[in-house]
Design an enzyme around this catalytic site. Structure first.
Site, PDB file in Angstrom:
ATOM      1  N   LYS A  83       0.911  -1.179   0.032  1.00 62.97           N
ATOM      2  CA  LYS A  83      -0.107  -0.142   0.012  1.00 62.97           C
ATOM      3  C   LYS A  83       0.714   1.246   0.164  1.00 62.97           C
ATOM      4  O   LYS A  83       1.957   1.411   0.649  1.00 62.97           O
ATOM      5  CB  LYS A  83      -0.777  -0.105   1.335  1.00 62.97           C
TER       6      LYS A  83
HETATM    7  C1  E4P Z   1      -8.415   1.794   3.624  1.00 63.15           C
HETATM    8  O1  E4P Z   1      -7.662   1.058   3.410  1.00 63.15           O
HETATM    9  C2  E4P Z   1      -8.098   2.299   5.112  1.00 63.15           C
HETATM   10  O2  E4P Z   1      -7.526   1.536   5.952  1.00 63.15           O
HETATM   11  C3  E4P Z   1      -9.388   3.100   5.735  1.00 63.15           C
HETATM   12  O3  E4P Z   1     -10.409   2.465   4.936  1.00 63.15           O
HETATM   13  C4  E4P Z   1      -9.267   4.268   6.245  1.00 63.15           C
HETATM   14  O4  E4P Z   1     -10.737   4.678   6.749  1.00 63.15           O
HETATM   15  P1  E4P Z   1     -10.962   5.730   7.930  1.00 63.15           P
HETATM   16  O5  E4P Z   1     -11.021   6.922   7.241  1.00 63.15           O
HETATM   17  O6  E4P Z   1     -11.985   5.434   8.808  1.00 63.15           O
HETATM   18  O7  E4P Z   1      -9.630   5.952   8.718  1.00 63.15           O
END
Ligand code: E4P
Length: 215
Positions: A83
């Site tokens: 990522k």
């Molecule tokens: C996605 O890969 C992220 O880990 C996640 O969805 C972030 O979500 P949040 O905006 O609730 O922190």
């Protein structure tokens, strides 16, 4: 549509995977820090539990360092998806990793043109953060529709991953507009399958049969 869980909590992953076979897992540095576990061993353990892509995020901010970190993460397990932030440096790293056939997930995507840039770089997944868009008064799911529409016109292979999911209507909308994947926080998974009328109906049926619920 595929269903990923958005957590780094191994016990919660195991619990959900028991009754809802997960297609994959997304983690991020905040979720890993909250878990209290060591990043690399945690990612290996998650890969053993779930048969599907497991996103592990780099912490580097320059493309050179991102690529080095990506090699380490990708070496942890074949299911690992690296990522990377959707920045210029992230795009440079993505293009190199794509040449090496290393799967990538471009995270923190907040516009359709960012998503298109990720696709041009050869990203495997692009994570559109719908909840954080809603927070600033932009319709996150509308953005996802736009990305799906653009990608479909050019047969783009990058998969659209709906992230930052806050409520069930995001999940429902993602399925209606044909998103490839939705990544869901653990608490929402239970809400997705539970219904008070199911519980009430089951209690009535069991009462009629002289039985009680075994949990
Ligand atoms: C996605 O890969 C992220 O880990 C996640 O969805 C972030 O979500 P949040 O905006 O609730 O922190």
């Amino acid at each position: 549509m595929q269903f990923f869980v958005d957590t780094a909590d191994l016990e919660k992953i195991k619990e959900i995977n028991r009754w809802f076979p997960l297609d994959g897992v997304t983690t991020n540095p905040t979720l890993v820090a909250d878990s209290g576990a060591e990043h690399h061993s945690l990612i290996r353990s998650i890969c053993k539990e779930v048969k599907g892509p497991v996103s592990a995020e780099v912490l580097a901010t320059s493309s050179e360092e991102m690529i080095k970190e990506a090699h380490v993460l990708a070496g942890l397990h074949p299911q690992v998806v690296v990522k990377l932030p959707l920045t210029k440096e992230g795009l440079v790293a993505t293009a190199c990793l794509s040449e090496e056939n290393i799967s990538t997930n471009l995270t923190l995507c907040f516009s359709a043109l960012q998503a298109l840039s990720a696709a041009k770089a050869g990203a495997t997944f692009v994570s559109v953060f719908v909840g954080r868009l809603d927070d600033i008064g932009v319709d996150g799911m509308e953005m996802v529709s736009q990305v799906i529409h653009i990608f479909s016109q050019y047969q783009v292979k990058t998969k659209v991953l709906v992230a930052s999911v806050r409520h069930l209507s995001h999940v429902l909308a993602a399925s209606e507009i044909g998103a490839d994947i939705v990544t869901i926080p653990p608490a929402l998974f239970s809400k997705m399958v539970e219904h008070p009328l199911t519980d009430k109906g089951l209690a009535q049926f069991l009462k009629s049969a002289g039985r009680s619920i075994n949990k």
